[in-house]
Motif scaffolding. Structure first.
Motif, short mmCIF file in Angstrom:
data_model
loop_
_atom_site.label_atom_id
_atom_site.label_comp_id
_atom_site.label_asym_id
_atom_site.label_seq_id
_atom_site.Cartn_x
_atom_site.Cartn_y
_atom_site.Cartn_z
N TYR A 167 14.55 46.84 81.03
CA TYR A 167 13.56 46.68 81.93
C TYR A 167 12.14 46.91 81.24
CZ TYR A 167 16.18 50.78 81.95
OH TYR A 167 16.98 51.97 81.16
N THR A 168 11.22 47.42 82.44
CA THR A 168 10.00 48.16 82.30
C THR A 168 10.23 49.37 81.98
OG1 THR A 168 9.17 46.30 83.94
CG2 THR A 168 7.47 47.36 83.01
N PRO A 169 9.29 49.60 80.25
CA PRO A 169 9.22 50.99 80.49
C PRO A 169 8.09 51.40 80.91
CG PRO A 169 8.50 49.55 78.81
CD PRO A 169 8.98 48.64 79.77
N SER A 170 7.63 52.86 80.97
CA SER A 170 6.64 52.90 81.02
C SER A 170 5.39 53.42 79.92
CB SER A 170 5.77 55.04 81.33
OG SER A 170 4.91 54.94 81.30
N ILE A 171 4.60 52.07 80.27
CA ILE A 171 3.28 52.11 78.76
C ILE A 171 2.56 53.25 78.49
CG2 ILE A 171 1.70 50.58 77.94
CD1 ILE A 171 4.55 48.97 78.22
N GLN A 172 2.25 53.81 79.54
CA GLN A 172 1.30 54.81 79.26
C GLN A 172 2.13 55.80 78.69
OE1 GLN A 172 1.67 53.39 81.73
NE2 GLN A 172 -0.85 52.04 82.31
N LEU A 173 3.32 56.21 79.42
CA LEU A 173 3.74 57.56 78.50
C LEU A 173 4.81 56.80 76.36
CD1 LEU A 173 6.55 57.68 81.56
CD2 LEU A 173 4.89 59.40 80.35
N LEU A 174 4.03 55.69 76.48
CA LEU A 174 4.96 55.21 74.71
C LEU A 174 3.67 55.73 74.87
CD1 LEU A 174 6.72 51.38 75.63
CD2 LEU A 174 7.59 54.14 75.62
N TYR A 175 2.76 55.43 74.35
CA TYR A 175 1.75 55.83 73.74
C TYR A 175 1.41 57.35 73.30
CZ TYR A 175 -0.28 50.81 73.05
OH TYR A 175 -0.49 49.67 72.75
N GLY A 176 1.42 57.70 74.99
CA GLY A 176 1.80 59.21 74.59
C GLY A 176 2.54 60.09 73.76
N LEU A 177 3.73 58.99 74.20
CA LEU A 177 4.75 59.81 73.16
C LEU A 177 4.43 59.44 72.02
CD1 LEU A 177 7.53 61.28 72.66
CD2 LEU A 177 8.28 58.50 72.78
N ARG A 178 4.07 58.44 71.19
CA ARG A 178 3.68 58.26 69.69
C ARG A 178 2.05 59.51 69.39
NH1 ARG A 178 4.67 56.69 65.53
NH2 ARG A 178 4.37 58.30 65.10
N ALA A 179 1.15 59.67 70.15
CA ALA A 179 0.36 60.40 69.94
C ALA A 179 0.87 62.29 70.15
CB ALA A 179 -0.90 60.68 71.44
N GLY A 180 2.03 62.27 71.10
CA GLY A 180 2.73 63.90 70.43
C GLY A 180 3.03 63.48 69.51
N LEU A 181 4.18 62.88 69.13
CA LEU A 181 4.80 62.65 67.55
C LEU A 181 4.50 63.23 66.58
CD1 LEU A 181 7.97 59.98 68.41
CD2 LEU A 181 8.27 62.53 67.88
N ASP A 182 3.08 62.36 66.71
CA ASP A 182 2.29 62.46 65.50
C ASP A 182 1.44 63.52 65.17
OD1 ASP A 182 2.49 60.16 65.24
OD2 ASP A 182 0.17 59.14 65.78
N LEU A 183 1.45 64.55 66.32
CA LEU A 183 1.14 66.16 66.66
C LEU A 183 1.86 66.42 65.93
CD1 LEU A 183 -0.90 66.36 69.60
CD2 LEU A 183 -1.86 66.09 67.31
N ILE A 184 3.11 67.02 66.66
CA ILE A 184 3.92 67.49 65.27
C ILE A 184 4.41 67.11 64.32
CG2 ILE A 184 6.53 67.84 65.43
CD1 ILE A 184 6.42 66.96 69.40
N PHE A 185 4.29 65.82 63.57
CA PHE A 185 3.98 65.38 62.34
C PHE A 185 3.26 66.11 61.68
CE2 PHE A 185 6.75 61.76 64.00
CZ PHE A 185 8.00 62.39 63.63
N GLU A 186 2.49 66.03 62.16
CA GLU A 186 0.82 67.33 61.87
C GLU A 186 0.71 67.87 61.18
OE1 GLU A 186 -3.68 66.84 61.97
OE2 GLU A 186 -3.03 65.86 63.20
N GLU A 187 1.33 69.10 62.11
CA GLU A 187 1.34 69.99 61.83
C GLU A 187 3.23 70.29 61.10
OE1 GLU A 187 2.82 74.26 64.69
OE2 GLU A 187 2.50 72.12 66.17
N GLY A 188 4.57 69.20 60.89
CA GLY A 188 5.41 69.72 60.51
C GLY A 188 6.44 70.43 61.25
N LEU A 189 7.75 69.64 61.46
CA LEU A 189 7.90 70.06 62.58
C LEU A 189 9.18 71.30 62.58
CD1 LEU A 189 10.39 69.87 65.12
CD2 LEU A 189 12.14 68.33 63.31
N ASP A 190 9.04 71.82 61.15
CA ASP A 190 9.57 72.95 60.49
C ASP A 190 8.42 74.15 60.97
OD1 ASP A 190 12.21 72.02 59.96
OD2 ASP A 190 11.31 72.26 57.96
#
Length: 401
Positions: free
Chosen positions: A249-272
């Protein structure tokens, strides 16, 4: 424009929803797209692979459901269990209480293990129940990893150890709404069968994505689970996973792009490093509370949370007035005491995308509020205690070394 304007920025220190980083806000500032186009499935595929990292799993199957943590709860339960199944669930605060209420309303036979609010799950009782359950009537053990109402973190590794000691096959279901991506969480190592979180907590997104990760044992359980499920049915997702389009069913496109950006920030800092940052902020907050002469609602150090601190106030102070005064005078948002601890505690959330100086601003605001409501705090005492700790323990920013 704020609905109720206040100068400057709102200092958001509730334990969720949390501050949204500017890169995430910018990533979400986009038009709608056709989710059946090649672009959205390509984006979704990367998200499904990358969210596995925040659960620390290689074997889990994630689902990005357009819902809140409450919906993620229901998804975890209805896909793996049948009405009448016996569940052991721990009541230690408001959010574990709400999950238990949902379990009961869905028709499960809930064996509630209740502890005083401010204490963690009573794992001795779990051990005794598993030892007595030689017929394996217990089908699931449900644990809230981090109870945000009281600032209590439970020991998931010990839960798994107890299950293994008694060779019990019960599913291990975990609410990680205010822990995953902020506290140490190891889905595979701890044998968690279903884990879930919400986008508005440590991922630092708006509310709207319930992220559920199901291990192989949980996916196998869906084949026999008889609970009614439609919107939350994992099988619908799995059909579209095989087709490569991913969305039933229909996802929130905007939230998916936000999640991509959020994960990128976390991985850049490093999860640990993210987890270590939360540990620093949690410790600094607790040192400030101690310097103010107040007590933590959490009764033992082993249960201290690094994402939220619930602060007990003297009987002559209504903690709700602290929260009201913070919002009305200082544009500071703190968490209310809930249910049994209403009026007795206020909560300082320290999770998501925030740093040491943001926290110090919050602590300074709390000191002024305490003075306002008649508590004899020495101004600067908590800030100084937190500063001394953070100055000695804050590393260089990894990307700027």
């Amino acid at each position: 424009m704020d609905y109720v304007y206040g100068p400057g920025r709102n200092h958001l220190f509730v334990p969720g929803p949390v501050n949204i980083p500017e890169p995430v806000i910018r990533a979400m500032n986009r038009n709608n797209e056709d989710y059946r186009s090649p672009a959205v499935p390509a984006l979704t595929k990367t998200l499904l692979e990358d969210v596995k990292e925040i659960f620390k799993t290689t074997t889990g199957t994630p689902f990005l459901i357009p819902t809140t943590g409450t919906g993620a709860w229901e998804s975890a339960l209805t896909n793996t269990l049948s009405p009448g199944d016996r569940i052991v669930s721990f009541l230690i605060g408001q959010f574990s209480l709400l999950w238990i209420d949902q379990q009961q309303r869905l028709g499960f036979n809930v064996d509630v293990v209740e502890s005083e609010w401010g204490q963690g799950a009573n794992l001795d009782i779990l051990a005794s129940k598993l030892a007595a359950d030689t017929a394996h009537t217990i089908k699931a053990v449900c644990v809230v990893h981090n109870e945000t109402a009281t600032g209590v973190t439970n020991n998931l590794a010990k839960v798994r150890s107890i299950l293994d000691d008694y060779r019990h096959p019960a599913l291990f279901l975990v609410d990680g709404v205010s822990s995953i991506c902020a506290l140490d969480f190891r889905m595979d190592e701890w044998g968690v069968d279903v884990a879930l979180t919400g986008s508005q907590k440590a991922l630092s997104l708006p509310t709207g994505i319930g992220i559920v990760c199901a291990g192989p044992k949980a996916l196998e359980a869906t084949k026999t689970a008889k609970s009614v499920r439609v919107f939350f049915d994992w099988n619908d997702y799995l059909k579209f996973y095989k087709l490569g389009t991913f969305w039933p069913y229909t996802p929130s496109i905007q939230l998916l792009y936000g999640l991509r950006a959020g994960l990128d920030l976390i991985f850049e800092e490093g999860l640990d490093n993210v987890i270590a940052r939360h540990a620093r902020l949690g410790k600094a907050t607790r040192l400030a509370v101690e310097a103010w002469g107040l007590k933590n609602c959490t009764q033992k150090e082993e249960w201290f949370s690094d994402t939220v601190t619930a602060v007990l106030v003297p009987p002559y102070i209504d903690s709700s007035e602290i929260v009201r005064r913070g919002w009305k005078r200082y544009n500071l948002s703190l968490g209310l005491g809930l249910n049994k601890v209403a009026g007795k505690v206020f909560r300082i959330g320290h999770l998501g995308n925030l740093n040491e100086l943001q926290l110090l601003g919050c602590l300074a605001g709390v000191e002024m509020i305490l003075k306002d409501v008649g508590y004899p705090v020495q101004l600067g005492s908590g800030v100084a205690a937190a500063c001394a700790y953070l100055q000695n323990n804050t590393p260089l920013i990894p990307s700027r070394i």
